[in-house]
Write a protein that holds these residues in place. Sequence first.
Motif, PDB file in Angstrom:
ATOM      1  N   GLN A 140      -8.827  31.435   0.453  1.00  0.00           N
ATOM      2  CA  GLN A 140      -7.873  31.650  -0.639  1.00  0.00           C
ATOM      3  C   GLN A 140      -7.578  30.358  -1.383  1.00  0.00           C
ATOM      4  N   ARG A 141      -7.449  29.259  -0.639  1.00  0.00           N
ATOM      5  CA  ARG A 141      -7.227  27.964  -1.304  1.00  0.00           C
ATOM      6  C   ARG A 141      -8.452  27.577  -2.132  1.00  0.00           C
ATOM      7  N   PHE A 142      -9.641  27.799  -1.594  1.00  0.00           N
ATOM      8  CA  PHE A 142     -10.869  27.505  -2.329  1.00  0.00           C
ATOM      9  C   PHE A 142     -10.914  28.292  -3.632  1.00  0.00           C
ATOM     10  N   ALA A 143     -10.614  29.589  -3.572  1.00  0.00           N
ATOM     11  CA  ALA A 143     -10.654  30.427  -4.766  1.00  0.00           C
ATOM     12  C   ALA A 143      -9.663  29.932  -5.815  1.00  0.00           C
ATOM     13  N   ALA A 144      -8.456  29.578  -5.359  1.00  0.00           N
ATOM     14  CA  ALA A 144      -7.445  29.086  -6.297  1.00  0.00           C
ATOM     15  C   ALA A 144      -7.877  27.767  -6.935  1.00  0.00           C
ATOM     16  N   GLU A 145      -8.477  26.892  -6.137  1.00  0.00           N
ATOM     17  CA  GLU A 145      -8.911  25.594  -6.648  1.00  0.00           C
ATOM     18  C   GLU A 145     -10.076  25.739  -7.629  1.00  0.00           C
ATOM     19  N   VAL A 146     -10.981  26.673  -7.368  1.00  0.00           N
ATOM     20  CA  VAL A 146     -12.090  26.906  -8.302  1.00  0.00           C
ATOM     21  C   VAL A 146     -11.548  27.357  -9.648  1.00  0.00           C
ATOM     22  N   ALA A 147     -10.615  28.308  -9.628  1.00  0.00           N
ATOM     23  CA  ALA A 147     -10.028  28.783 -10.877  1.00  0.00           C
ATOM     24  C   ALA A 147      -9.357  27.635 -11.632  1.00  0.00           C
TER      25      ALA A 147
ATOM     26  N   MET B 116     -21.495  33.649  -1.928  1.00  0.00           N
ATOM     27  CA  MET B 116     -20.857  32.622  -1.122  1.00  0.00           C
ATOM     28  C   MET B 116     -20.364  33.196   0.195  1.00  0.00           C
ATOM     29  N   ALA B 117     -20.111  32.323   1.154  1.00  0.00           N
ATOM     30  CA  ALA B 117     -19.533  32.741   2.433  1.00  0.00           C
ATOM     31  C   ALA B 117     -18.854  31.548   3.094  1.00  0.00           C
ATOM     32  N   PHE B 118     -17.867  31.859   3.921  1.00  0.00           N
ATOM     33  CA  PHE B 118     -17.206  30.859   4.767  1.00  0.00           C
ATOM     34  C   PHE B 118     -17.560  31.275   6.189  1.00  0.00           C
TER      35      PHE B 118
ATOM     36  N   PHE C  46     -29.573  27.820   1.188  1.00  0.00           N
ATOM     37  CA  PHE C  46     -28.190  27.790   0.735  1.00  0.00           C
ATOM     38  C   PHE C  46     -27.653  26.373   0.782  1.00  0.00           C
ATOM     39  N   VAL C  47     -26.546  26.162   0.080  1.00  0.00           N
ATOM     40  CA  VAL C  47     -25.956  24.834  -0.068  1.00  0.00           C
ATOM     41  C   VAL C  47     -24.594  24.830   0.610  1.00  0.00           C
ATOM     42  N   ALA C  48     -24.354  23.868   1.476  1.00  0.00           N
ATOM     43  CA  ALA C  48     -23.051  23.711   2.125  1.00  0.00           C
ATOM     44  C   ALA C  48     -22.192  22.801   1.253  1.00  0.00           C
ATOM     45  N   LEU C  49     -21.068  23.302   0.807  1.00  0.00           N
ATOM     46  CA  LEU C  49     -20.191  22.531  -0.066  1.00  0.00           C
ATOM     47  C   LEU C  49     -19.265  21.613   0.727  1.00  0.00           C
ATOM     48  N   ALA C  50     -18.773  22.104   1.855  1.00  0.00           N
ATOM     49  CA  ALA C  50     -17.851  21.299   2.668  1.00  0.00           C
ATOM     50  C   ALA C  50     -17.681  21.957   4.025  1.00  0.00           C
ATOM     51  N   PHE C  51     -17.292  21.145   4.994  1.00  0.00           N
ATOM     52  CA  PHE C  51     -16.959  21.669   6.307  1.00  0.00           C
ATOM     53  C   PHE C  51     -15.505  22.128   6.335  1.00  0.00           C
TER      54      PHE C  51
ATOM     55  N   SER D  53     -15.438  24.329  17.209  1.00  0.00           N
ATOM     56  CA  SER D  53     -16.139  25.265  16.332  1.00  0.00           C
ATOM     57  C   SER D  53     -15.840  24.918  14.880  1.00  0.00           C
ATOM     58  N   TRP D  54     -16.816  24.347  14.224  1.00  0.00           N
ATOM     59  CA  TRP D  54     -16.685  24.025  12.808  1.00  0.00           C
ATOM     60  C   TRP D  54     -16.973  25.280  11.982  1.00  0.00           C
ATOM     61  N   ALA D  55     -16.766  25.172  10.693  1.00  0.00           N
ATOM     62  CA  ALA D  55     -17.131  26.229   9.756  1.00  0.00           C
ATOM     63  C   ALA D  55     -17.591  25.537   8.480  1.00  0.00           C
ATOM     64  N   ALA D  56     -18.253  26.268   7.609  1.00  0.00           N
ATOM     65  CA  ALA D  56     -18.732  25.679   6.363  1.00  0.00           C
ATOM     66  C   ALA D  56     -18.591  26.673   5.225  1.00  0.00           C
ATOM     67  N   ILE D  57     -18.184  26.166   4.068  1.00  0.00           N
ATOM     68  CA  ILE D  57     -18.151  26.964   2.844  1.00  0.00           C
ATOM     69  C   ILE D  57     -19.511  26.802   2.176  1.00  0.00           C
ATOM     70  N   LEU D  58     -20.216  27.923   2.045  1.00  0.00           N
ATOM     71  CA  LEU D  58     -21.612  27.913   1.601  1.00  0.00           C
ATOM     72  C   LEU D  58     -21.781  28.701   0.313  1.00  0.00           C
ATOM     73  N   ILE D  59     -22.760  28.299  -0.467  1.00  0.00           N
ATOM     74  CA  ILE D  59     -23.119  29.015  -1.683  1.00  0.00           C
ATOM     75  C   ILE D  59     -24.631  29.201  -1.689  1.00  0.00           C
ATOM     76  N   SER D  60     -25.079  30.347  -2.172  1.00  0.00           N
ATOM     77  CA  SER D  60     -26.524  30.581  -2.218  1.00  0.00           C
ATOM     78  C   SER D  60     -27.174  29.578  -3.171  1.00  0.00           C
ATOM     79  N   LYS D  61     -28.401  29.231  -2.884  1.00  0.00           N
ATOM     80  CA  LYS D  61     -29.103  28.272  -3.726  1.00  0.00           C
ATOM     81  C   LYS D  61     -29.239  28.795  -5.152  1.00  0.00           C
TER      82      LYS D  61
END
Length: 327
Positions: A47-54, A88-90, A139-144, A236-244
């Motif tokens: 949700q924070r990611f979506a708000a920041e993108v906007a 995209m996926a988290f 795919f591209v990892a934007l951030a952990f 357990s890490w996670a990553a915000i990913l976007i398709s290439k």
Amino acid sequence: MRKGIWLALAFAGIGATVMSGTAEAQERVLRLGYLFSQGSQLGAGAQRFAAEVAKRTGSAYRIELYPNGAVGGEVEMAEALRIGHLDMAFITSAPFSGIIPDFGVFDIPFLFRDARHAHAVFDGPIGQDYLRKFQPKGFVALAFGENGMRHITNGKRPVASPEDLKGLSMRVPQSDVMLAGFRALGVKAEPLAFPALYGALQSGQFDGQENPIAVITASHFERVQKHLTLSGHIYSWAAILISKSAWETLGAAEQKAFVEAARAGGQVSREVAGRAETEGVDELRRAGMTVVATVDRAAFEARLDATTAEFGKRFGADLIQQIKSVR
């Protein structure tokens, strides 16, 4: 792959694009999936990611969120990203050692002292190098971000030492490294997809499982598990990913905005996971779980010596030591 879901999403995406084209000509919709609820650490980060993108793109992009595995499990989401069926996926660390074997090093039990140690690794040169390992897979990892420190629950007995684990049947994620680690501790460890886990615990298929506190509370595992051990055995890490394919449609300024937004979302997921480490444990105590707050970490590490040596051959003893030495 869930063809019906993908068809529905495809039409939903087309509809959103058409509507945004009439209302705001510049808006583009990207779909982001994640496994847990909106109130989870991943949900808060998404949700924070979506708000920041906007905000950072002047509402030129809208991130449409699909929680609760609505677009499939994490293995399915990773595959959908790879072939461009999902934007995209988290995603948590769980499926990635099977997709990118190098990531298996982070599944070594007791590699990290705590979450702060893990943050230093993932925010430093090692983590930034690993972010680049996603691109060859499509795919591209934007951030952990963060799923959290993993802890053990079970329905049989308190666990404070390796001997207490012997003979327990436990579900672990689909990671060969985690399987090897738990089996070395005498556990009857088997993989199972997360959506099936609650039912498997309820039916007695497994005595126990291990997950971050935020996941344990959100999934109400206290209803089917009696004992919690704050083992912190794996981060357990996670990553915000976007398709290439989606990434390549972004201009340089937009790519920068997405990366910055992802870093903000990842940080929020860490904060939520961190709060769960204290507030969530208290909640589980109130719900009736017995809590073993400390374990004999040295005894666990000693029991895993031979297995860790094998991991050293596989991933490089120097790399493992380098990770352990980060302060």
